[in-house]
Motif scaffolding. Structure first.
Motif, PDB file in Angstrom:
ATOM      1  N   GLU A   1       0.832  -1.208   0.000  1.00  0.00           N
ATOM      2  CA  GLU A   1       0.000   0.000   0.000  1.00  0.00           C
ATOM      3  C   GLU A   1       0.863   1.252   0.000  1.00  0.00           C
ATOM      4  OE1 GLU A   1      -3.129  -0.237  -0.436  1.00  0.00           O
ATOM      5  OE2 GLU A   1      -3.363  -2.385  -0.068  1.00  0.00           O
ATOM      6  N   VAL A   2       1.907   1.259   0.837  1.00  0.00           N
ATOM      7  CA  VAL A   2       2.758   2.448   0.948  1.00  0.00           C
ATOM      8  C   VAL A   2       3.514   2.684  -0.355  1.00  0.00           C
ATOM      9  CG1 VAL A   2       4.691   3.503   2.175  1.00  0.00           C
ATOM     10  CG2 VAL A   2       2.988   2.181   3.442  1.00  0.00           C
ATOM     11  N   MET A   3       4.104   1.613  -0.912  1.00  0.00           N
ATOM     12  CA  MET A   3       4.900   1.788  -2.129  1.00  0.00           C
ATOM     13  C   MET A   3       4.049   2.196  -3.315  1.00  0.00           C
ATOM     14  SD  MET A   3       8.150   1.680  -1.933  1.00  0.00           S
ATOM     15  CE  MET A   3       8.477   1.504  -3.676  1.00  0.00           C
ATOM     16  N   LEU A   4       2.830   1.670  -3.428  1.00  0.00           N
ATOM     17  CA  LEU A   4       1.976   2.055  -4.549  1.00  0.00           C
ATOM     18  C   LEU A   4       1.602   3.536  -4.446  1.00  0.00           C
ATOM     19  CD1 LEU A   4       0.448   1.304  -7.099  1.00  0.00           C
ATOM     20  CD2 LEU A   4      -1.487   0.606  -5.644  1.00  0.00           C
ATOM     21  N   ALA A   5       1.244   3.962  -3.242  1.00  0.00           N
ATOM     22  CA  ALA A   5       0.897   5.376  -3.061  1.00  0.00           C
ATOM     23  C   ALA A   5       2.112   6.261  -3.300  1.00  0.00           C
ATOM     24  CB  ALA A   5       0.334   5.598  -1.660  1.00  0.00           C
ATOM     25  N   LEU A   6       3.277   5.823  -2.853  1.00  0.00           N
ATOM     26  CA  LEU A   6       4.496   6.598  -3.079  1.00  0.00           C
ATOM     27  C   LEU A   6       4.840   6.641  -4.568  1.00  0.00           C
ATOM     28  CD1 LEU A   6       6.934   8.129  -1.906  1.00  0.00           C
ATOM     29  CD2 LEU A   6       8.107   5.924  -1.691  1.00  0.00           C
ATOM     30  N   ALA A   7       4.642   5.517  -5.250  1.00  0.00           N
ATOM     31  CA  ALA A   7       4.918   5.484  -6.689  1.00  0.00           C
ATOM     32  C   ALA A   7       4.044   6.479  -7.435  1.00  0.00           C
ATOM     33  CB  ALA A   7       4.677   4.063  -7.227  1.00  0.00           C
ATOM     34  N   HIS A   8       2.764   6.549  -7.089  1.00  0.00           N
ATOM     35  CA  HIS A   8       1.878   7.535  -7.715  1.00  0.00           C
ATOM     36  C   HIS A   8       2.353   8.953  -7.408  1.00  0.00           C
ATOM     37  CE1 HIS A   8      -1.213   5.029  -9.477  1.00  0.00           C
ATOM     38  NE2 HIS A   8      -1.350   4.338  -8.343  1.00  0.00           N
ATOM     39  N   ALA A   9       2.738   9.197  -6.166  1.00  0.00           N
ATOM     40  CA  ALA A   9       3.164  10.540  -5.771  1.00  0.00           C
ATOM     41  C   ALA A   9       4.431  10.955  -6.501  1.00  0.00           C
ATOM     42  CB  ALA A   9       3.375  10.586  -4.254  1.00  0.00           C
ATOM     43  N   LEU A  10       5.411  10.056  -6.593  1.00  0.00           N
ATOM     44  CA  LEU A  10       6.674  10.395  -7.246  1.00  0.00           C
ATOM     45  C   LEU A  10       6.502  10.579  -8.752  1.00  0.00           C
ATOM     46  CD1 LEU A  10       9.172   8.002  -5.391  1.00  0.00           C
ATOM     47  CD2 LEU A  10       8.872  10.457  -5.037  1.00  0.00           C
ATOM     48  N   SER A  11       5.658   9.761  -9.345  1.00  0.00           N
ATOM     49  CA  SER A  11       5.497   9.836 -10.806  1.00  0.00           C
ATOM     50  C   SER A  11       4.618  11.013 -11.227  1.00  0.00           C
ATOM     51  CB  SER A  11       4.922   8.527 -11.354  1.00  0.00           C
ATOM     52  OG  SER A  11       3.632   8.277 -10.808  1.00  0.00           O
ATOM     53  N   GLN A  12       3.741  11.457 -10.332  1.00  0.00           N
ATOM     54  CA  GLN A  12       2.808  12.547 -10.675  1.00  0.00           C
ATOM     55  C   GLN A  12       3.165  13.867 -10.010  1.00  0.00           C
ATOM     56  OE1 GLN A  12      -1.132  11.150  -9.692  1.00  0.00           O
ATOM     57  NE2 GLN A  12      -0.923   9.268 -10.895  1.00  0.00           N
ATOM     58  N   GLY A  13       4.232  13.869  -9.192  1.00  0.00           N
ATOM     59  CA  GLY A  13       4.630  15.107  -8.530  1.00  0.00           C
ATOM     60  C   GLY A  13       3.715  15.513  -7.389  1.00  0.00           C
ATOM     61  N   VAL A  14       3.022  14.542  -6.775  1.00  0.00           N
ATOM     62  CA  VAL A  14       2.116  14.824  -5.656  1.00  0.00           C
ATOM     63  C   VAL A  14       2.924  14.942  -4.372  1.00  0.00           C
ATOM     64  CG1 VAL A  14       0.183  13.901  -4.309  1.00  0.00           C
ATOM     65  CG2 VAL A  14       0.227  13.632  -6.806  1.00  0.00           C
ATOM     66  N   ASP A  15       2.492  15.787  -3.466  1.00  0.00           N
ATOM     67  CA  ASP A  15       3.159  15.961  -2.184  1.00  0.00           C
ATOM     68  C   ASP A  15       3.146  14.633  -1.418  1.00  0.00           C
ATOM     69  OD1 ASP A  15       4.200  16.713   0.240  1.00  0.00           O
ATOM     70  OD2 ASP A  15       2.733  18.292   0.637  1.00  0.00           O
ATOM     71  N   ILE A  16       4.325  14.165  -1.028  1.00  0.00           N
ATOM     72  CA  ILE A  16       4.417  12.872  -0.339  1.00  0.00           C
ATOM     73  C   ILE A  16       3.804  12.921   1.060  1.00  0.00           C
ATOM     74  CG2 ILE A  16       6.442  12.043  -1.603  1.00  0.00           C
ATOM     75  CD1 ILE A  16       8.120  12.987   0.784  1.00  0.00           C
ATOM     76  N   ALA A  17       3.553  14.091   1.568  1.00  0.00           N
ATOM     77  CA  ALA A  17       2.910  14.200   2.885  1.00  0.00           C
ATOM     78  C   ALA A  17       1.514  13.580   2.876  1.00  0.00           C
ATOM     79  CB  ALA A  17       2.836  15.656   3.322  1.00  0.00           C
ATOM     80  N   HIS A  18       0.959  13.383   1.668  1.00  0.00           N
ATOM     81  CA  HIS A  18      -0.366  12.776   1.557  1.00  0.00           C
ATOM     82  C   HIS A  18      -0.309  11.252   1.442  1.00  0.00           C
ATOM     83  CE1 HIS A  18      -2.049  16.740   1.234  1.00  0.00           C
ATOM     84  NE2 HIS A  18      -1.383  17.003   0.124  1.00  0.00           N
ATOM     85  N   VAL A  19       0.907  10.684   1.478  1.00  0.00           N
ATOM     86  CA  VAL A  19       1.066   9.225   1.368  1.00  0.00           C
ATOM     87  C   VAL A  19       1.079   8.621   2.771  1.00  0.00           C
ATOM     88  CG1 VAL A  19       2.573   7.344   0.618  1.00  0.00           C
ATOM     89  CG2 VAL A  19       2.372   9.422  -0.779  1.00  0.00           C
ATOM     90  N   PRO A  20       0.085   7.840   3.130  1.00  0.00           N
ATOM     91  CA  PRO A  20       0.066   7.229   4.468  1.00  0.00           C
ATOM     92  C   PRO A  20       1.210   6.239   4.644  1.00  0.00           C
ATOM     93  CG  PRO A  20      -2.086   7.077   3.407  1.00  0.00           C
ATOM     94  CD  PRO A  20      -1.115   7.474   2.353  1.00  0.00           C
ATOM     95  N   GLY A  21       1.670   6.104   5.896  1.00  0.00           N
ATOM     96  CA  GLY A  21       2.652   5.079   6.222  1.00  0.00           C
ATOM     97  C   GLY A  21       4.090   5.471   6.003  1.00  0.00           C
ATOM     98  N   LEU A  22       4.367   6.765   5.859  1.00  0.00           N
ATOM     99  CA  LEU A  22       5.737   7.216   5.630  1.00  0.00           C
ATOM    100  C   LEU A  22       6.266   8.002   6.820  1.00  0.00           C
ATOM    101  CD1 LEU A  22       5.817   8.518   1.941  1.00  0.00           C
ATOM    102  CD2 LEU A  22       6.766   6.379   2.818  1.00  0.00           C
ATOM    103  N   CYS A  23       7.586   7.942   6.994  1.00  0.00           N
ATOM    104  CA  CYS A  23       8.314   8.828   7.895  1.00  0.00           C
ATOM    105  C   CYS A  23       9.433   9.454   7.079  1.00  0.00           C
ATOM    106  CB  CYS A  23       8.872   8.047   9.081  1.00  0.00           C
ATOM    107  SG  CYS A  23       9.935   9.014  10.176  1.00  0.00           S
ATOM    108  N   PHE A  24       9.574  10.781   7.148  1.00  0.00           N
ATOM    109  CA  PHE A  24      10.615  11.451   6.373  1.00  0.00           C
ATOM    110  C   PHE A  24      10.962  12.779   7.045  1.00  0.00           C
ATOM    111  CE2 PHE A  24       6.526  12.687   4.674  1.00  0.00           C
ATOM    112  CZ  PHE A  24       6.631  14.059   4.470  1.00  0.00           C
ATOM    113  N   LEU A  25      12.030  13.401   6.557  1.00  0.00           N
ATOM    114  CA  LEU A  25      12.451  14.707   7.062  1.00  0.00           C
ATOM    115  C   LEU A  25      12.032  15.794   6.093  1.00  0.00           C
ATOM    116  CD1 LEU A  25      16.103  14.014   8.331  1.00  0.00           C
ATOM    117  CD2 LEU A  25      14.056  14.340   9.719  1.00  0.00           C
ATOM    118  N   ARG A  26      11.505  16.879   6.626  1.00  0.00           N
ATOM    119  CA  ARG A  26      11.187  18.051   5.808  1.00  0.00           C
ATOM    120  C   ARG A  26      11.652  19.290   6.569  1.00  0.00           C
ATOM    121  NH1 ARG A  26       5.597  18.435   2.693  1.00  0.00           N
ATOM    122  NH2 ARG A  26       6.870  17.170   1.258  1.00  0.00           N
ATOM    123  N   GLU A  27      12.598  19.998   5.958  1.00  0.00           N
ATOM    124  CA  GLU A  27      13.186  21.190   6.572  1.00  0.00           C
ATOM    125  C   GLU A  27      13.699  20.879   7.979  1.00  0.00           C
ATOM    126  OE1 GLU A  27      10.247  24.225   6.389  1.00  0.00           O
ATOM    127  OE2 GLU A  27      10.370  24.422   4.204  1.00  0.00           O
TER     128      GLU A  27
END
Length: 794
Positions: free
Chosen positions: A144-170
């Motif tokens: 689920e996480v990778m599919l949502a991330l794949a859509h976000a990366l390929s379409q330029g969508v903000d990854i903050a909308h992808v459930p199940g992620l932890c990342f650094l921003r600023e």
């Protein structure tokens, strides 16, 4: 056979293709490529899910005997330009993940790195700050996480909308919330039916019939990760996968999920389907002993089960209660007996270093395994309990009596084995590990076959005090000495055993003899003789590598050689050459030789006459000593290390000159056998050459003699950079870590991996600030990365 056209998890998703390539790297540096442990089930299921939604991708492997090369990864990145690289992380591979991620970023800075798996689900968010080359932690179900991330990366969508992620921003850690998985696991495409997994060199595959666990064992993270919910693949899907895999030549399966037997009714349905639709296969599974009776065992056997594993953990009810493990030990013993009587092998999962467990209780677990005639192999090899993120034992260490060592570690590493308990200090945990190792079946098998003798001996000789009260260890060491014709050392072991353990059955079995020894002879080879020979075979004039060997050893008449080959060798004299043809049996195990006519050329170096010694007291080294006449020491070192040692040792005892390489090797082998005085004497006779003495010091340190390494370094005079590093390593081994730190602080060796590794270890052991640890880890990764960037791997 083609996979079923109605594939699972595909539905109408294939109508909307997306663009984007994803690369996965499966890392298991502990397993050879032939092992089912190298099958990337997790990554492959994610990739199959991505492919069923129009994305593309591939999986690369990095294994013990088949390492991923920098060139292969560089080619994959440059050719396919993946949007992201995914890794499944465990404690043992996460540093290697960091290295590959860093290398990938050096080649393609825009590439995204995501890691998931058991190490990541409950990893502290601070771990993101400590792994700058990682962009995302996958906190939810990978598909689920990778599919949502794949859509976000390929379409330029903000990854903050992808459930199940932890990342650094600023500079701030962002957690995007939970990502729940599909209730019906058939929703996800099958990696086997989509041919996502490379089955080359595999004859056994991993199968999963479920995910999750409803129990609450204190050492396991799965119940919390799955919220104690169990989900299943349908019987139809499992059977479809097995049928397809069987059509591709797979006949052995490994049902790896812990809930294969979650429901007795479901298990019976699956087993009956296997009997009907996938006959003539074998499989491994684990189940609960309270589910088992004769009828179910009969069904398992008819379905193809050849190995059944049961959870034991500990043979002590008090310990089992502390870890929330509900086992009736009497019931388990009865089930083990019934399983063995039904013709299936039994494996038992166990651990030591558990909460409240004493050393004596840990020994009882080993005794339980042996009493129930379970071989100490495979999953029956016990290990220290690991403290992983998300387990009750890790989350409430004080309540479980866990005392972590005071070491600096980055936030992405759990405590794992770096602890002792209120009831078992570190020294006893280490001792328990050694005892299990010398009781492993493969240890005894190696000794019987004359394989890996120096490695096996070293494990005993470097920890003699810890194994002093274990007669099985001394028995094994005595047998190693006998195989290497070290009769005086073997006799010393046996006298000690006779005195200390006269009633022990293993000791009695060794001491009762007789002992078969061999003496170099000038007679022609005949039945009962040992021959040392070279052979080379050709088929239709072309060399057949499987028939070639140098300095081979065989005893004529004991079945080690094919009868036809043996008949030609019989009658050959030392130094004689022979050429002959022979036909291999049609059913011979190696396909390239089965039924083929092979032309052999054989050279006999030595024939050796059997000498039967009835009593161990009569093992006279002077009478049994051999003088081998073999000139090619380099060939011996490569092809027969045991014979190489016998040759060098004999020459050393006679005071004959040796090449410097042979002197250093003899030192190394002496130390592994515990002959420290002999090794020291060789070192003392080395020329006063700094490079030679530096090599000798390194060998001494690597064989557990750091104080003697320092003595040899003192002969060098002024330390060069190489000597400084060995000195610092020896001081570290002697727990003189402040002195080692002082030396390494002033050393300047650009991109020297050994130096940087030592600096990282010093930061950990001296409990330096975590920032210092991370700086040194960065330097280590950079040294390794530079080596990868400029490698000329094939």
């Amino acid at each position: 056979m083609h996979p079923p056209s109605s594939g699972y998890g595909q539905g109408n998703h294939l109508k909307s293709y997306m663009s984007g390539h994803f690369l996965f790297i499966h890392i298991n540096l502990l397993a050879p490529v032939e092992s089912p442990d190298t099958i990337p089930v997790s990554e492959a299921t994610i990739l199959a899910h991505l492919k069923s939604h129009g994305f593309t991708g591939e999986i690369l492997g990095d294994f013990a005997d088949s390492p991923l090369t920098p060139r292969a990864l560089a080619k994959a990145i440059h050719t396919d330009q993946p949007l992201a690289i995914g890794f499944t992380a465990y404690q043992e591979n996460i540093e290697q993940i960091r290295l590959w991620a860093r290398f990938a970023k050096r080649l393609s800075p825009a590439i995204k790195i995501i890691i998931g798996g058991p190490q990541v689900t409950f990893m502290p968010a601070e771990g993101m700050r400590h792994m700058p080359e990682v962009d995302f932690l996958c906190r939810g179900e990978g598909e689920e996480v990778m599919l949502a991330l794949a859509h976000a990366l390929s379409q330029g969508v903000d990854i903050a909308h992808v459930p199940g992620l932890c990342f650094l921003r600023e500079g701030e850690v962002k957690e995007t919330g939970p990502a729940t998985g599909a209730a019906d696991l058939d929703t996800y495409a099958s990696p086997y039916l989509m041919d996502v997994i490379d089955l080359n060199r595999k004859d056994r595959v991993v199968m999963l019939t479920s995910r999750g666990c409803s129990f609450n064992c204190a050492f396991c993270y799965t119940p919390r990760a799955s919220q104690r919910r169990v989900r299943f693949y349908s019987t139809e899907r499992i059977i479809d996968e097995m049928k397809y895999l069987k059509s591709k030549g797979i006949r052995a399966f490994w049902f790896a999920d812990t809930n294969f037997s979650f429901s007795r009714k479901r298990m019976v349905t699956l087993l009956e389907a296997i009997i009907k639709e996938v006959p003539d296969i074998t499989f491994w599974c684990q189940t609960r002993c309270d589910l088992i009776n004769r009828e179910l065992l009969s069904l398992l056997k008819r379905a193809g089960a050849d190995n059944i594993a049961y959870g034991l953990e500990s043979a002590n009810p008090e310990v089992l209660e502390k870890i929330n493990k509900q086992i009736d030990l009497e019931c388990l013993s009865e089930v083990i007996r019934l399983t063995q009587e039904a013709g299936m092998n039994v494996e038992l999962f166990s651990m030591f270093g558990l909460p409240g467990e004493t050393f004596e209780q840990a020994l009882r677990t080993l005794a339980f395994v042996k009493k129930n005639r379970v071989a100490v192999e495979g999953n029956s090899i016990s290990q220290q309990a690991h403290l992983f993120f998300g387990t009750p034992m890790n989350d409430d260490r004080e309540a479980y009596g866990i005392r972590p060592f005071q070491r600096t570690r980055p936030a992405y590493l759990s405590i794992c084995r770096d602890y002792e308990t209120d009831t078992m200090p570190a020294k006893e945990i280490r001792r328990m590990s050694l005892i299990w190792r010398v009781n492993r079946n493969d240890f005894a098998e190696d000794v019987r076959a004359g394989r890996n003798l120096f490695h096996r001996a070293q494990l005993i000789t470097q920890d003699l005090s810890a194994l002093a009260d274990r007669p099985e260890a001394t028995c094994l060491l005595a047998r190693i000495y006998l195989a290497l014709e070290e009769y005086k050392a073997a006799l010393d072991c046996m006298r000690r055993l006779r005195y200390d353990f006269p009633e022990n059955l293993v000791v009695q079995g060794l001491l009762q003899g007789p002992f078969l020894c061999f003496k170099v002879s000038q007679q022609t080879a005949r039945a009962g003789f040992k021959v040392i020979y070279d052979c080379q075979g050709k088929i239709d004039g072309r060399l057949a590598p499987a028939t070639c060997g140098r300095f081979q050893e065989a005893i004529l008449g004991n079945g080690m050689l094919l009868p036809q080959f043996e008949r030609h060798v019989e009658g050959m004299a030392p130094g004689e050459y022979a050429r002959f043809d022979m036909t291999f049996p049609v059913g011979y195990g190696q396909r390239e030789l089965a039924g083929k006519v092979v032309t052999f050329r054989v050279h006999v170096h030595h024939t050796m006459e059997p000498v039967r010694v009835e009593k161990y007291e009569d093992l006279d080294e002077e009478v049994l000593r051999n003088e081998y006449r073999l000139e090619d020491t380099e060939g011996l070192r490569e092809h027969n290390i045991n014979l190489y040692y016998k040759l060098l040792h004999g020459a050393n005892m006679r005071g004959l000159p040796r090449e410097m390489t042979d002197s250093l090797m003899l030192m190394n082998l002496y130390l592994k056998l515990g002959f420290v005085d002999l090794a020291t004497a060789v070192a003392e006779n080395l020329p006063q050459d700094p490079m030679m003495l530096s090599h000798a010091a390194h060998i001494l340190r690597m064989n557990g003699q750091p104080h003697k390494a320092l003595e040899v370094l003192d002969r060098v005079g002024k330390d060069g950079t190489s000597e400084q590093l060995i000195r610092a390593q020896a001081l570290f081994d002697l727990n003189r870590r402040q002195e080692a730190e002082a030396i390494t602080r002033d050393m300047n060796l650009l991109n020297n991996v050994q130096l940087e590794e030592l600096r990282v270890r010093l930061a950990a052991e001296l409990a330096l600030h975590v920032d210092t640890y991370l700086e040194r880890e960065e330097a280590l990764l950079e040294a390794k990365t530079q080596g990868m960037l400029y490698t000329d791997d094939p």
